[in-house]
Design a protein around this motif. Structure first.
Motif, short mmCIF file in Angstrom:
data_model
loop_
_atom_site.label_atom_id
_atom_site.label_comp_id
_atom_site.label_asym_id
_atom_site.label_seq_id
_atom_site.Cartn_x
_atom_site.Cartn_y
_atom_site.Cartn_z
N ARG A 177 0.82 -1.21 0.00
CA ARG A 177 0.00 0.00 0.00
C ARG A 177 0.86 1.27 0.00
NH1 ARG A 177 -5.49 -0.14 1.30
NH2 ARG A 177 -5.17 -2.15 2.34
N ASN A 178 1.72 1.40 -1.02
CA ASN A 178 2.46 2.65 -1.22
C ASN A 178 2.43 2.99 -2.71
OD1 ASN A 178 4.99 1.57 -2.54
ND2 ASN A 178 5.11 0.47 -0.58
N ARG A 179 2.82 4.19 -3.02
CA ARG A 179 2.66 4.69 -4.39
C ARG A 179 3.52 3.91 -5.38
NH1 ARG A 179 4.54 9.04 -7.33
NH2 ARG A 179 5.91 9.75 -5.64
N PHE A 180 4.72 3.49 -4.93
CA PHE A 180 5.58 2.72 -5.83
C PHE A 180 4.95 1.38 -6.17
CE2 PHE A 180 8.62 -0.81 -6.09
CZ PHE A 180 9.24 -0.49 -7.28
N TYR A 181 4.60 0.60 -5.16
CA TYR A 181 4.09 -0.74 -5.41
C TYR A 181 2.76 -0.72 -6.14
CZ TYR A 181 7.41 -4.02 -3.40
OH TYR A 181 8.50 -4.80 -3.18
N GLN A 182 1.92 0.29 -5.86
CA GLN A 182 0.63 0.36 -6.55
C GLN A 182 0.84 0.44 -8.06
OE1 GLN A 182 -0.90 3.58 -7.99
NE2 GLN A 182 -2.22 2.02 -8.93
N ALA A 183 1.72 1.33 -8.50
CA ALA A 183 2.00 1.44 -9.93
C ALA A 183 2.75 0.21 -10.46
CB ALA A 183 2.81 2.71 -10.19
N PHE A 184 3.68 -0.28 -9.67
CA PHE A 184 4.48 -1.45 -10.05
C PHE A 184 3.59 -2.66 -10.33
CE2 PHE A 184 7.10 -5.17 -8.81
CZ PHE A 184 8.22 -4.97 -9.62
N ILE A 185 2.60 -2.87 -9.48
CA ILE A 185 1.70 -4.01 -9.64
C ILE A 185 0.89 -3.88 -10.92
CG2 ILE A 185 -0.37 -5.11 -8.69
CD1 ILE A 185 0.84 -4.50 -5.88
N VAL A 186 0.32 -2.70 -11.14
CA VAL A 186 -0.49 -2.50 -12.36
C VAL A 186 0.33 -2.78 -13.60
CG1 VAL A 186 -1.70 -0.78 -13.76
CG2 VAL A 186 -2.08 -0.87 -11.29
N LEU A 187 1.51 -2.20 -13.70
CA LEU A 187 2.33 -2.35 -14.90
C LEU A 187 2.83 -3.78 -15.08
CD1 LEU A 187 4.35 0.99 -14.74
CD2 LEU A 187 2.33 0.47 -16.12
N ASN A 188 3.14 -4.45 -13.99
CA ASN A 188 3.59 -5.84 -14.11
C ASN A 188 2.46 -6.76 -14.52
OD1 ASN A 188 6.49 -6.77 -13.37
ND2 ASN A 188 6.10 -4.99 -12.07
N TYR A 189 1.25 -6.50 -14.06
CA TYR A 189 0.14 -7.35 -14.47
C TYR A 189 -0.26 -7.10 -15.92
CZ TYR A 189 -0.53 -10.25 -10.49
OH TYR A 189 -0.33 -11.24 -9.57
N CYS A 190 -0.09 -5.87 -16.40
CA CYS A 190 -0.23 -5.62 -17.84
C CYS A 190 0.80 -6.43 -18.62
CB CYS A 190 -0.03 -4.14 -18.14
SG CYS A 190 -1.32 -3.03 -17.55
N ARG A 191 2.05 -6.33 -18.19
CA ARG A 191 3.14 -7.00 -18.90
C ARG A 191 2.97 -8.51 -18.88
NH1 ARG A 191 7.30 -9.55 -16.98
NH2 ARG A 191 7.04 -8.68 -14.89
N MET A 192 2.63 -9.07 -17.72
CA MET A 192 2.52 -10.53 -17.61
C MET A 192 1.38 -11.07 -18.46
SD MET A 192 3.56 -11.50 -13.67
CE MET A 192 2.31 -10.48 -12.88
N MET A 193 0.26 -10.34 -18.54
CA MET A 193 -0.85 -10.81 -19.35
C MET A 193 -0.48 -10.78 -20.83
SD MET A 193 -3.82 -12.13 -18.99
CE MET A 193 -4.80 -12.84 -20.33
N ARG A 194 0.18 -9.72 -21.25
CA ARG A 194 0.66 -9.65 -22.64
C ARG A 194 1.63 -10.78 -22.94
NH1 ARG A 194 5.46 -8.49 -24.85
NH2 ARG A 194 5.53 -7.54 -26.93
N ASP A 195 2.59 -10.98 -22.04
CA ASP A 195 3.61 -12.00 -22.27
C ASP A 195 3.00 -13.40 -22.32
OD1 ASP A 195 5.30 -9.85 -22.15
OD2 ASP A 195 6.30 -10.44 -20.29
N LEU A 196 2.00 -13.63 -21.48
CA LEU A 196 1.33 -14.94 -21.48
C LEU A 196 0.72 -15.23 -22.84
CD1 LEU A 196 0.17 -17.42 -19.91
CD2 LEU A 196 -1.82 -15.98 -19.40
N ILE A 197 0.04 -14.27 -23.40
CA ILE A 197 -0.64 -14.48 -24.68
C ILE A 197 0.35 -14.55 -25.83
CG2 ILE A 197 -2.20 -13.37 -26.34
CD1 ILE A 197 -3.91 -12.52 -23.95
N ARG A 198 1.37 -13.71 -25.80
CA ARG A 198 2.35 -13.70 -26.88
C ARG A 198 3.39 -14.83 -26.74
NH1 ARG A 198 2.78 -8.96 -29.93
NH2 ARG A 198 5.00 -9.34 -30.22
N GLY A 199 3.56 -15.35 -25.54
CA GLY A 199 4.49 -16.44 -25.33
C GLY A 199 5.94 -16.04 -25.32
#
Length: 270
Positions: free
Chosen positions: A177-199
């Motif tokens: 619950r801090n500003r760094f991790y909040q943004a970090f989580i959003v961007l990593n979940y975007c990246r991981m979902m993209r990477d999962l689909i693209r392989g």
């Protein structure tokens, strides 16, 4: 060493790091590489500097002590880049053997000046980035050090991280619950979902752009604010997250977990 990045100051830090480690390890030194954003692209002045150093065998106590002293000295260099290094020391056999992923390595966390034991870098994703796109600082071509990572295995690992880390976040949200991790989580979940689909592994910037184009548009504003919140992580980690954005971030994690499960089920049925 050739110029591995566009930033002269960072190149000087990396040159000092590699030269010092080579001198300390001697014949035990195999190679040094950049992975992460400096390998997959879309890096900028706010990016972590993710490195991998390959060594011939497990480090002994004397070697670890010498490396601890090197990292303390590097951290104290008059450059902000020196405080943004992050990476692990990979014994060559562990790097080559996919079955030894998740084994603890000597690891330098971002913002730290001391090595600890961690499995942070010992993943198939890191191996794939090193082999296919790793930036050589010293040593042989990465493809000589390990085989190509099978796409199906990569996807299984990505799906596992989406679910396992997501559950950790949901079970103990106050930790993040801090500003760094909040943004970090959003961007990593975007990246991981993209990477999962693209392989294949990609960058946070590519993940954010992909997510805005392919996921529910209702998340676009949250993704934009997360990207805008990347600068100055040392300050952001000490500031509380926006309460509404943090609630939305937890919802976004749940959403991506469900989408990843739906994608994996569809892929299995094809």
């Amino acid at each position: 060493m050739a110029r591995p990045t566009p930033y002269a100051e960072l190149n000087s830090v990396l040159e000092e790091l590699v030269a010092s480690v080579k001198a300390a390890l001697g014949e035990a030194f195999v190679g040094a590489y950049l992975q992460g954003s400096f390998a997959v692209g879309d890096f900028d002045r706010h990016s972590d500097v993710d490195f991998i150093i390959v060594v011939s065998d497990e480090l002994d106590d004397g070697q670890v002590d010498a490396l601890q002293a090197i990292h303390r000295r590097i951290y104290a260099l008059p450059s902000e880049w020196a405080q943004h290094l992050e990476g692990s020391y990979f014994p060559a056999e562990i790097l080559r053997n996919f079955d030894q992923r998740a084994k603890s390595l000597w690891y330098l966390d971002h913002g730290s000046q001391s090595l600890i034991r961690s499995d942070h870098c010992n993943t198939l994703v890191v191996r794939s980035v090193i082999r296919e796109r790793g930036v050589i600082l010293a040593g042989p071509t990465p493809a000589t050090l390990l085989d190509a990572v099978p796409v199906d295995a990569l996807r299984r690992e990505m799906r596992g991280v989406i679910c396992d880390w997501g559950q950790q976040i949901l079970d103990d949200p106050d930790r993040y619950r801090n500003r760094f991790y909040q943004a970090f989580i959003v961007l990593n979940y975007c990246r991981m979902m993209r990477d999962l689909i693209r392989g294949c592994p990609g960058s946070k910037r590519a993940g954010a752009a992909w997510a805005k184009a392919n996921l529910d548009p209702a998340w676009s504003a949250l993704i934009d604010r997360a990207w805008d919140g990347r600068p100055n992580p040392a300050l952001a980690v000490r500031e509380p997250a926006d309460s509404a954005d943090f609630v939305s971030t937890l919802q976004f994690v749940k959403y991506v977990m469900k989408e990843s499960a739906r994608y994996s089920e569809m892929a299995e049925n094809d």
